[in-house]
Design a protein around this motif. Structure first.
Motif, PDB file in Angstrom:
ATOM      1  N   LEU A  66       5.622   9.303   0.428  1.00 22.73           N
ATOM      2  CA  LEU A  66       4.298   9.581   0.568  1.00 22.73           C
ATOM      3  C   LEU A  66       3.543   9.587   1.206  1.00 22.73           C
ATOM      4  O   LEU A  66       2.434  10.212   0.911  1.00 22.73           O
ATOM      5  N   ALA A  67       3.160   8.853  -0.149  1.00 19.08           N
ATOM      6  CA  ALA A  67       1.517   8.080  -0.525  1.00 19.08           C
ATOM      7  C   ALA A  67       1.017   7.625   0.755  1.00 19.08           C
ATOM      8  O   ALA A  67      -0.738   7.315   1.454  1.00 19.08           O
ATOM      9  N   ALA A  68       1.283   7.576   1.656  1.00 18.56           N
ATOM     10  CA  ALA A  68       1.164   6.107   2.481  1.00 18.56           C
ATOM     11  C   ALA A  68       0.222   7.326   3.579  1.00 18.56           C
ATOM     12  O   ALA A  68      -1.343   6.456   4.236  1.00 18.56           O
ATOM     13  N   ALA A  69       0.732   8.373   3.824  1.00 14.88           N
ATOM     14  CA  ALA A  69      -1.015   9.398   4.641  1.00 14.88           C
ATOM     15  C   ALA A  69      -2.024   9.488   3.805  1.00 14.88           C
ATOM     16  O   ALA A  69      -2.899   8.944   5.200  1.00 14.88           O
ATOM     17  N   GLN A  70      -2.162   9.171   3.021  1.00 18.37           N
ATOM     18  CA  GLN A  70      -3.607   9.450   2.074  1.00 18.37           C
ATOM     19  C   GLN A  70      -4.142   8.009   2.432  1.00 18.37           C
ATOM     20  O   GLN A  70      -5.309   7.673   3.002  1.00 18.37           O
TER      21      GLN A  70
ATOM     22  N   LEU B 237       1.834  -0.610   0.731  1.00 16.21           N
ATOM     23  CA  LEU B 237       0.842   0.676   0.749  1.00 16.21           C
ATOM     24  C   LEU B 237      -0.684  -0.578   0.342  1.00 16.21           C
ATOM     25  O   LEU B 237      -2.402  -0.060   1.053  1.00 16.21           O
ATOM     26  N   ALA B 238      -0.934  -1.062  -0.097  1.00 17.77           N
ATOM     27  CA  ALA B 238      -1.922  -2.662  -0.862  1.00 17.77           C
ATOM     28  C   ALA B 238      -1.819  -2.584   0.736  1.00 17.77           C
ATOM     29  O   ALA B 238      -3.862  -2.754   0.871  1.00 17.77           O
ATOM     30  N   LYS B 239      -1.258  -3.475   1.602  1.00 16.83           N
ATOM     31  CA  LYS B 239      -2.002  -3.737   2.488  1.00 16.83           C
ATOM     32  C   LYS B 239      -2.641  -3.094   3.459  1.00 16.83           C
ATOM     33  O   LYS B 239      -3.613  -3.513   4.252  1.00 16.83           O
ATOM     34  N   LEU B 240      -2.131  -1.843   3.503  1.00 18.50           N
ATOM     35  CA  LEU B 240      -2.595  -0.121   4.173  1.00 18.50           C
ATOM     36  C   LEU B 240      -4.066  -0.256   4.150  1.00 18.50           C
ATOM     37  O   LEU B 240      -5.365  -0.453   4.537  1.00 18.50           O
ATOM     38  N   ALA B 241      -4.432  -0.463   2.458  1.00 17.97           N
ATOM     39  CA  ALA B 241      -5.726   0.020   2.083  1.00 17.97           C
ATOM     40  C   ALA B 241      -6.675  -1.023   2.388  1.00 17.97           C
ATOM     41  O   ALA B 241      -7.773  -1.126   2.808  1.00 17.97           O
TER      42      ALA B 241
END
Length: 279
Positions: free
Chosen positions: A166-170, A195-199
């Motif tokens: 759920l945090a992926a959208a944020q 998530l780290a790579k996305l950020a």
């Protein structure tokens, strides 16, 4: 002299490849090291005996026998049982003293591997961040949630998520100047790594909070909070880890409070909460 196991954990990132192999073997087989001569240890790792001797001396010992003896003493201390009365009634003062000592040792070890300059950089990054997303799942979610709340009280725009999916959208909405804080004791969760790579792709910085081990989350992070807390009893090791982590986070919060305007924000939030709670 400090525990050799603690020294190895604290110095691991500054050791050579061969020294890391020796150190990892000692950490993973500390309870068996008494049965290994320097020649046998060298043979097990496929290295020279002189490498084992030099490794021992680098840790401050006269030679391998002194290192082996000190490791044996450390293992014995970690495995020392807490006294229990015959009727299975816990000796509360003894348990409390042993736990307090264990927490103190874990917090001292954790402090030794987190340089002050690094903690100041983390506080500065949080102070400058436009938005902060904090993610922690499982047992890590308690510390993550409390950290996000304290950031909010200091006026940092922080949002907490217990579910990485759920945090992926944020996280996808983060950008330059924002920060993603990931809590994972082992630093191995694939969802958190994604998530780290996305950020990073979005230009945001990444802060990790993990054990002091070689783990992929720590490697990918821009800033790393490292915890050193160990005990042969899993239930005690868990308590020591979270105690040392909380102390580390508290230090960051105190440093953040020293940033311009943060204490005023805290005072304002506390005044609002009192007005809401007072009858």
């Amino acid at each position: 002299m400090a525990s050799p196991l603690l020294k190895i954990r604290a110095e691991r990132d500054r050791l050579s490849a061969i020294e890391r192999r020796i150190g990892d073997f000692v950490l993973e087989n500390a309870h068996l090291l008494r049965d290994y001569s320097s020649q046998q240890l060298a043979g097990a790792l496929g290295i020279s005996q002189s490498s084992v001797v030099k490794f021992s001396q680098k840790l401050g010992f006269r030679g391998y026998p002194d290192l082996k003896f000190s490791v044996g003493e450390s293992v014995a201390r970690e495995r020392e049982p807490i006294a229990v009365a015959p009727a299975a009634t816990v000796d509360v003062p003894a348990v409390a003293d042993a736990l307090w000592q264990g927490k103190s040792q874990a917090e001292a070890a954790t402090r030794s591997i987190n340089p002050e300059s690094g903690l100041q950089s983390i506080a500065a990054a949080l102070h400058a961040a436009g938005r902060v997303v904090v993610v922690g799942s499982g047992e890590d979610n308690l510390a993550a949630r409390a950290f996000a709340l304290r950031l909010s009280l200091l006026g940092v725009a922080a949002a907490y998520h217990p579910d990485p999916a759920l945090a992926a959208a944020q996280v996808a909405g983060l950008g330059e100047g924002d920060l993603l804080a990931l809590f994972s004791e082992q630093g191995q969760q694939p969802a958190l790594l994604q998530l780290a790579k996305l950020a990073r792709e979005r230009g945001a910085r990444v802060l990790s909070a993990t054990r002091h081990s070689s783990n992929p989350l720590r490697t990918i992070a821009d800033h790393a909070l490292l915890v050193s807390a160990h005990d042969a009893r899993p239930h005690v090791a868990m308590l020591l880890y979270h105690s040392a982590l909380q102390q580390l986070l508290d230090v960051v919060i105190v440093q953040l409070c020293a940033m311009p305007g943060r204490q005023a924000r805290l005072a304002d939030h506390q005044a609002r909460m009192r007005r809401l709670l007072d009858p």
